[in-house]
Every structure is written in structure tokens, then in C-alpha cells.
Design a protein around this motif. Structure first.
Motif, short mmCIF file in Angstrom:
data_model
loop_
_atom_site.label_atom_id
_atom_site.label_comp_id
_atom_site.label_asym_id
_atom_site.label_seq_id
_atom_site.Cartn_x
_atom_site.Cartn_y
_atom_site.Cartn_z
N LEU A 61 0.88 -1.12 -0.06
CA LEU A 61 0.06 -0.06 -0.17
C LEU A 61 0.74 1.38 -0.15
O LEU A 61 0.58 2.10 -0.71
CB LEU A 61 -0.91 -0.01 1.19
CG LEU A 61 -2.02 -0.98 1.27
CD1 LEU A 61 -2.67 -0.88 2.64
CD2 LEU A 61 -3.15 -0.59 0.18
N GLU A 62 1.69 1.27 0.93
CA GLU A 62 2.87 2.32 0.77
C GLU A 62 3.76 2.49 -0.71
O GLU A 62 3.78 3.57 -1.16
CB GLU A 62 3.74 2.00 1.81
CG GLU A 62 4.35 3.50 2.41
CD GLU A 62 5.60 3.83 1.61
OE1 GLU A 62 5.86 5.23 1.76
OE2 GLU A 62 6.30 3.01 0.54
N ILE A 96 -1.97 5.77 1.04
CA ILE A 96 -1.92 6.33 2.39
C ILE A 96 -3.01 6.11 3.13
O ILE A 96 -2.92 5.79 4.33
CB ILE A 96 -1.28 7.72 2.35
CG1 ILE A 96 -0.22 7.91 1.63
CG2 ILE A 96 -0.85 7.90 3.86
CD1 ILE A 96 1.02 6.96 1.77
N SER A 97 -4.31 6.29 2.49
CA SER A 97 -5.58 5.94 3.40
C SER A 97 -5.75 4.61 3.91
O SER A 97 -5.95 4.36 4.99
CB SER A 97 -6.59 6.35 2.42
OG SER A 97 -7.96 6.11 3.30
N SER A 98 -5.75 3.68 3.02
CA SER A 98 -5.89 2.32 3.49
C SER A 98 -4.58 1.96 4.39
O SER A 98 -4.73 0.97 5.35
CB SER A 98 -5.86 1.27 2.19
OG SER A 98 -7.07 1.63 1.46
N ILE A 118 4.27 13.03 -2.63
CA ILE A 118 3.49 11.78 -3.10
C ILE A 118 3.42 11.89 -4.70
O ILE A 118 2.89 13.17 -5.02
CB ILE A 118 2.05 11.57 -2.25
CG1 ILE A 118 1.58 10.17 -2.55
CG2 ILE A 118 1.03 12.57 -2.77
CD1 ILE A 118 0.55 9.70 -1.66
N SER A 119 3.41 10.85 -5.49
CA SER A 119 3.07 11.20 -6.82
C SER A 119 1.70 10.33 -7.08
O SER A 119 1.29 9.50 -6.54
CB SER A 119 4.11 10.38 -7.85
OG SER A 119 4.28 9.18 -7.40
N ILE A 124 -3.87 8.01 -2.91
CA ILE A 124 -5.00 8.24 -2.19
C ILE A 124 -4.61 8.68 -0.62
O ILE A 124 -3.82 7.95 0.02
CB ILE A 124 -5.84 6.99 -1.95
CG1 ILE A 124 -6.40 6.27 -3.41
CG2 ILE A 124 -7.19 7.24 -0.97
CD1 ILE A 124 -7.15 5.01 -3.03
N PRO A 125 -4.61 9.97 -0.57
CA PRO A 125 -3.95 10.63 1.00
C PRO A 125 -4.96 10.17 1.90
O PRO A 125 -5.93 9.71 1.75
CB PRO A 125 -3.94 12.06 0.47
CG PRO A 125 -5.06 12.26 -0.56
CD PRO A 125 -5.08 10.88 -1.37
N HIS A 126 -4.27 10.59 3.01
CA HIS A 126 -4.93 10.05 4.34
C HIS A 126 -6.24 11.44 4.45
O HIS A 126 -5.78 12.49 4.68
CB HIS A 126 -4.16 9.95 5.29
CG HIS A 126 -4.82 9.79 7.04
ND1 HIS A 126 -6.04 9.02 6.90
CD2 HIS A 126 -4.43 10.68 8.00
CE1 HIS A 126 -6.15 9.23 8.27
NE2 HIS A 126 -5.40 9.80 8.85
N LEU A 127 -7.28 10.99 4.45
CA LEU A 127 -8.59 12.00 4.47
C LEU A 127 -8.65 12.62 5.78
O LEU A 127 -8.75 13.91 5.70
CB LEU A 127 -10.02 11.05 4.25
CG LEU A 127 -11.16 12.06 3.98
CD1 LEU A 127 -10.93 13.03 3.03
CD2 LEU A 127 -12.47 11.24 4.17
#
Length: 241
Positions: free
Chosen positions: A82-83, A88-90, A144-145, A149-152
Motif C-alpha cells: 500500500l505504501e 496512504i488512506s488504506s 506523493i506522486s 489516495i492521501p489520508h483523508l
């Protein structure tokens, strides 16, 4: 109470009954509109919460210690992937599940993990380390590219901070009775909104795997923290003092 309520309804005039029905319809419309104002946020929050619980279920449903340790190793491997894919969200959701009380207390499960799994866990802890405005996480998101999905939670926290920390209207120096929109605040909000909108323009392109999708749907049940903690005590009873 129900009989009394039923009797009271029958005693209402047509006008009163119509008025009450209209009030109920209005309340329902308002609640529907309120929910529909942020459907994407609600869906992402629901998915996040389900991932947190799913992480715990995957471990606690394994009664065998060795299999539970293998499941933990696999979850940490998923975190590494995931990283790598900038989800990042999941990543944050699974890490939250691993840090929850029912999982954190599983000392025997955490023992003797492979070296790579331990390194992944240490990297996760460092990335999501609290303090200093979550500097490490912000630095990671800053470079981040896409697709990503960033951390909401980070985004929503910024929105609340900007909104609460700045007045929406400001009085002018030449006229105390006149207020103008605080454009500095609006620019800060617009910057954050444009930033999160950017990630919606570059979706991930993955092929759906039905068997995996069905498995996740069957396991992603929202259950109480108390239930999970009782399950945790069953698979690894507290040590006797």
C-alpha cells in the motif's frame, strides 16, 4: 406507550395529522440532503472504518498461534504494498487496526515475526508518529506522486484548523461597522480543496478480482470494540500474575 401514541394519533384532526406528516417529510428531506452533501467523505470514512475492523478480524479469527502470526506477517506485507502504491488512506486504516487494543495486547502473536515484517512495522510507526503536526506523514504526502489516495483525516483536520482559526469576515480599518470577506482564509481553504481534488483526476487502474472482492465483502463487518476485545482475550488469555 405505543397504545397511548396510537390513541393520540386517532384523536388528531385532519389538519393536525397533515401538519405532522409534512413536518416528518421535511425532517426526512433535510436529513437526506445533509447526508448527500458529502457522499464521498462518508463512503471513504465507512471504508476506512471497515478496514480497521477487518484487520482485527483477520487476526482474531485465527485460533492457532502460528497461523495468526502468519496472518500478521501478511498484513504487514500488504502495508508495504500500500505504501508502494501511495494508498496512504488504506495504509493508515490497517495500521490503526494493528494498533487497536485487541491486537496490541497479543504479545505471543507479535513475537518472532520475520525481520522484514518487523522493519515494516517500525517504518509504519515512524511514518504515523504523532507530534509536531504529524510532520513525517505530511512530508510523505508532500512528495506523493499520482495516482494516490492521501489520508483523508489529514485533509479534514487542515480544513477544520483553517476554519476555526480564522474569521470568515473581517472589519475594515476605516469603518468598524463594515465587514469584508477574509480572502486570506478563503485562499487557504481553496488551496486545500484544490490539493485533494487533484487526486480525483488520476484514478488507479486495477483489474477487479471477483473472488477477492467477495471475500472482503464477507469479512468486512462492523462489530463492536467490546466484542473484538473479548475475542482477543479468548485467543490469548491474560497471563496469570
Amino acid at each position: 406507550e405505543k397504545e397511548e401514541e396510537h390513541r393520540t394519533t386517532h384523536l388528531m384532526t385532519d389538519e393536525q395529522l397533515t401538519s405532522q406528516m409534512e413536518a416528518m417529510k421535511k425532517k426526512t428531506r433535510e436529513q437526506t440532503q445533509l447526508r448527500s452533501c458529502q457522499p464521498n467523505i462518508e463512503r471513504m470514512t465507512d471504508w476506512f472504518n471497515r478496514l480497521v475492523v477487518w484487520t482485527q478480524i483477520e487476526l482474531l479469527y485465527e485460533r492457532n498461534l502460528q497461523k495468526r502470526r502468519q496472518a500478521l506477517t501478511k498484513l504487514l506485507s500488504i502495508c508495504a504494498s500500500l505504501e508502494q502504491y501511495n494508498n496512504i488512506s488504506s495504509l493508515c486504516a490497517i495500521r490503526a487496526g494493528l494498533c487497536s487494543a485487541p491486537i496490541h495486547r497479543l504479545k505471543k502473536t507479535w513475537e518472532h515475526l520475520p525481520k522484514k515484517a518487523k522493519e515494516t512495522k517500525a517504518n509504519l510507526d515512524e511514518l504515523f508518529r504523532l507530534g509536531n503536526g504529524q510532520k513525517n506523514l505530511r512530508n510523505r504526502v508532500a512528495i506523493i506522486s499520482q495516482p494516490a489516495i492521501p489520508h483523508l483525516g489529514l485533509f479534514l483536520g487542515d480544513i477544520v484548523f483553517i476554519h476555526d482559526g480564522n474569521d470568515t469576515f473581517k472589519r475594515t480599518d476605516d469603518d468598524d461597522d463594515k465587514e469584508k470577506i477574509n480572502w486570506s482564509k478563503m485562499k487557504l481553504l481553496a488551496d486545500r480543496i484544490m490539493w485533494i481534488s487533484m487526486f480525483q483526476q488520476s484514478p488507479f487502474i486495477f483489474k477487479a478480482v471477483p473472488i477477492i472482492h467477495e471475500y472482503l465483502q464477507s469479512r468486512m463487518k462492523l462489530v463492536s470494540e467490546d466484542f473484538l476485545y473479548r475475542l482477543s482475550r479468548e485467543v490469548e488469555p491474560p497471563e496469570k500474575k
